[in-house]
Design an enzyme around this catalytic site. Sequence first.
Site, PDB file in Angstrom:
ATOM      1  CB  CYS A  10      -0.973  -0.007   1.174  1.00 45.25           C
ATOM      2  SG  CYS A  10      -0.245   0.213   2.817  1.00 45.25           S
ATOM      3  CG  ASN A  13       4.428  -1.545   5.249  1.00 48.81           C
ATOM      4  OD1 ASN A  13       5.520  -1.824   5.734  1.00 48.81           O
ATOM      5  ND2 ASN A  13       3.498  -2.454   5.094  1.00 48.81           N
ATOM      6  CB  CYS A  15      -3.731   1.419   6.971  1.00 49.68           C
ATOM      7  SG  CYS A  15      -3.675   2.891   8.003  1.00 49.68           S
ATOM      8  NE  ARG A  16      -4.518   1.276   1.621  1.00 46.95           N
ATOM      9  CZ  ARG A  16      -4.390   1.967   0.503  1.00 46.95           C
ATOM     10  NH1 ARG A  16      -5.268   1.808  -0.480  1.00 46.95           N
ATOM     11  NH2 ARG A  16      -3.397   2.816   0.345  1.00 46.95           N
ATOM     12  CB  SER A  17       0.550  -3.398   2.844  1.00 44.51           C
ATOM     13  OG  SER A  17       1.245  -2.361   3.475  1.00 44.51           O
ATOM     14  CG  ASP A 127      -5.307   5.116   3.035  1.00 40.97           C
ATOM     15  OD1 ASP A 127      -5.407   4.693   4.209  1.00 40.97           O
ATOM     16  OD2 ASP A 127      -4.339   5.785   2.641  1.00 40.97           O
TER      17      ASP A 127
END
Length: 161
Positions: A10, A13, A15-17, A127
């Site tokens: 993401c 690095n 939140c999402r990933s 996001d």
Amino acid sequence: MEKIKVLFVCMGNICRSPTAEGVFTKLIKEHDLETHFAIDSAGTHAHHTGNEPDLRAQSAALERGIDLSHLRARQVTYGDFEDFDFLLAMDDENYSILINACPEHHQAKIKYFLDYAPHLNERQVPDPYYGGQYGFERVLDMVEEASAGFLKALRESGGIK
């Protein structure tokens, strides 16, 4: 046996990933497949290098039995294109950044993570950074679906038993 190396990507690095890394790690442990995989996450930007995942992401993940507290943000490196078998992008912007930075002979490794959950009818994991707690729950839901789909696709392709 050669491990399947997966990098979730993401922007920062945090939140999402890392959420995807945690969810997929939990999934392969549940299927007793830890010896088959090397899993990591990274960001296309260096804004948060060295930081732990966002506390809201950690809290939401922990409610589902996933501990992200040991993860630290890092930026994608040139070597990642060589080292990883799959670089799974969370959205259009990060997909484009990866494709533009990647040597042409490794570009086939770059995929949209949500392509492994086509029933969601979405290609981008939103996001959640500037949203409320619901955004982190939604990301977890999407990532769980895509993780299951990715594992299924690997099994169907003969990549793992």
